[in-house]
Motif scaffolding. Structure first.
Motif, PDB file in Angstrom:
ATOM      1  N   GLU A  55       0.841  -1.183   0.000  1.00 24.30           N
ATOM      2  CA  GLU A  55       0.000   0.000   0.000  1.00 24.30           C
ATOM      3  C   GLU A  55       0.885   1.244   0.000  1.00 24.30           C
ATOM      4  OE1 GLU A  55      -3.060   1.154  -0.271  1.00 24.30           O
ATOM      5  OE2 GLU A  55      -3.732  -0.853  -0.828  1.00 24.30           O
ATOM      6  N   SER A  67      -6.544  -6.886  -1.571  1.00 28.12           N
ATOM      7  CA  SER A  67      -5.375  -7.412  -2.278  1.00 28.12           C
ATOM      8  C   SER A  67      -4.956  -8.751  -1.683  1.00 28.12           C
ATOM      9  CB  SER A  67      -4.215  -6.415  -2.194  1.00 28.12           C
ATOM     10  OG  SER A  67      -4.522  -5.202  -2.849  1.00 28.12           O
ATOM     11  N   LYS A  74      -3.196  -4.516  -5.375  1.00 27.43           N
ATOM     12  CA  LYS A  74      -1.959  -3.739  -5.394  1.00 27.43           C
ATOM     13  C   LYS A  74      -0.819  -4.692  -5.075  1.00 27.43           C
ATOM     14  CE  LYS A  74      -0.384   0.896  -4.053  1.00 27.43           C
ATOM     15  NZ  LYS A  74      -0.365   1.415  -5.435  1.00 27.43           N
ATOM     16  N   TYR A  76       3.222  -4.178 -11.280  1.00 26.07           N
ATOM     17  CA  TYR A  76       4.179  -3.114 -11.559  1.00 26.07           C
ATOM     18  C   TYR A  76       5.361  -3.640 -12.365  1.00 26.07           C
ATOM     19  CZ  TYR A  76       1.302  -0.383  -8.487  1.00 26.07           C
ATOM     20  OH  TYR A  76       0.229   0.285  -7.946  1.00 26.07           O
ATOM     21  N   GLY A 101       0.887   3.836 -12.923  1.00 21.64           N
ATOM     22  CA  GLY A 101       0.302   3.431 -11.651  1.00 21.64           C
ATOM     23  C   GLY A 101      -0.722   4.418 -11.142  1.00 21.64           C
ATOM     24  N   LEU A 137      -6.980  -0.496 -10.698  1.00 22.37           N
ATOM     25  CA  LEU A 137      -6.780  -0.338  -9.261  1.00 22.37           C
ATOM     26  C   LEU A 137      -7.770   0.696  -8.736  1.00 22.37           C
ATOM     27  CD1 LEU A 137      -4.882  -1.150  -6.866  1.00 22.37           C
ATOM     28  CD2 LEU A 137      -3.707   1.010  -7.296  1.00 22.37           C
TER      29      LEU A 137
END
Length: 368
Positions: free
Chosen positions: A79, A106, A204, A209, A243, A268
């Protein structure tokens, strides 16, 4: 009705924190994610025992076995939230309960244990309270908190691990735009997607990523600052920028209509995104969650109906988009400069976070 047992924290502050002189030198130019405070908070989870060994301890390296499950199967989530110095000198975090709930979501998606919301918030409070001198006081600076959790079980079996470690570290963050807010240019990627239906898009997790890095390299090769993702099925609908979540502004002033891509399970659910829906309505703008295609974006800028575009997230708060480019051509958003609605929303949110404006939604969590 069952209740979650309270998690008690053992406080073990560092005997050798950074000196005030050294800390102030860091805060003079903190950057982002380059320096870390004196402490961290950790909580362990073991199957059959639950959450245990919660403590505040000196910031230190973690030791991992080469067969650690996370290194092989990526059971890891995180987070990001901020603590702000308030106008009266106190400190408050912004919507930590929302981060705690998203952290639980998540964890559920990655078959990990769910940390109770109360324990998540208390862990943040304990760290900020101990390291409150690290919270900057300059304009647009903050203390960035990074809670994360990963599997610690050793073994190569492909299954949910039986042991996890939750950690919070903190890093002073400088102004995202130290020389003034500058619009970014974006590349609409048609080759790479961020997430697909049924995947991990709304979690997340680090894997999302990692998957974005090659697309970001593609954007840079096209001379753009950031990448914008389209949907995985049709490669048509706008989803996210890197992001960050995206917003589109139609019209101007109080007649402005503000639209953000709807949450479909592949995006997200940003906390800044959610907050701006309320703040826009506070300012008298109409808001909408819907679908916007790449063609809608291009045509809207060409005929002037789409006046502003911006991205939002915890780190930058709001980032204006000035130029867009794709394999089908390029176009300018508005006049290429930060728009009036964009900047008004940004100023209102920052004023609320730093205690310079009223907090009608009760979002700020004060830390005594």
């Amino acid at each position: 009705m069952t209740t979650t047992p309270r998690i008690d924290f053992d406080l073990k502050p560092s005997a050798q924190p950074l000196s005030a002189t050294e800390r102030e030198a860091v805060l003079a130019d903190p950057g982002f994610g380059r320096h870390f405070t004196d402490h961290m908070v950790t909580i362990r989870w073991t199957e059959g025992r639950g959450w245990h060994d919660a403590q505040l301890e000196p910031y230190a390296s973690l030791s991992l076995d080469p067969a650690n499950a996370t290194l092989h199967y990526a059971q890891t989530i995180f987070e990001g939230l901020k603590a702000y110095r308030q106008a009266d000198g106190s400190v408050a975090t912004f919507r930590p309960e929302a981060n705690a709930r998203r952290f639980q979501n998540s964890a559920r998606r990655l078959a990990m244990p769910e940390l109770p919301v109360e324990a998540f918030v208390e862990a943040c409070d304990i760290l900020v309270r101990q390291d409150r001198d690290w919270v900057p006081s300059k304009s647009e600076q903050s203390l960035y908190l990074r809670p994360f959790m990963f599997a610690t079980e050793v073994g190569l079996g492909v299954r949910p691990a039986g042991e996890y470690l939750f950690v919070i570290i903190a890093s002073p963050a400088g102004a995202y735009f130290p020389r003034g807010v500058k619009p970014v240019s974006v590349w609409l990627s048609q080759e790479y997607v961020r997430a697909a239906p049924g995947g991990m898009g709304e979690a997340k997790t680090g894997g999302n990523y990692a998957a974005s890095l090659v697309a970001q390299k593609e954007a840079a090769a096209q001379g753009c600052d950031q990448v914008v993702y389209l949907d995985a099925l049709e490669r048509r609908w706008i989803e996210e920028m890197g992001g960050m979540n995206l917003y589109f502004v139609y019209g101007s002033g109080r007649d402005a209509r503000i639209v953000t891509p709807e949450l479909t399970g592949t995006l997200l659910p940003g906390i800044t995104r959610d907050s701006l829906l309320s703040i826009a309505e506070d300012l008298g703008c109409s808001t909408e969650e819907g679908r916007i295609s790449a063609d809608d974006w291009r045509r809207g800028n060409e005929d002037g109906t789409l006046t502003e575009v911006f991205a939002c997230g915890t780190a930058a708060v709001i980032t204006p988009v000035g130029q867009a480019k794709s394999a089908d051509g390029s176009w300018t958003v508005g006049d290429g400069e930060p728009g009036e609605v964009t900047m008004k929303l940004r100023e209102r949110l920052l004023a609320l976070q730093t205690g310079r404006a009223e907090d009608p939604h009760g979002w700020m969590h004060r830390i005594d």
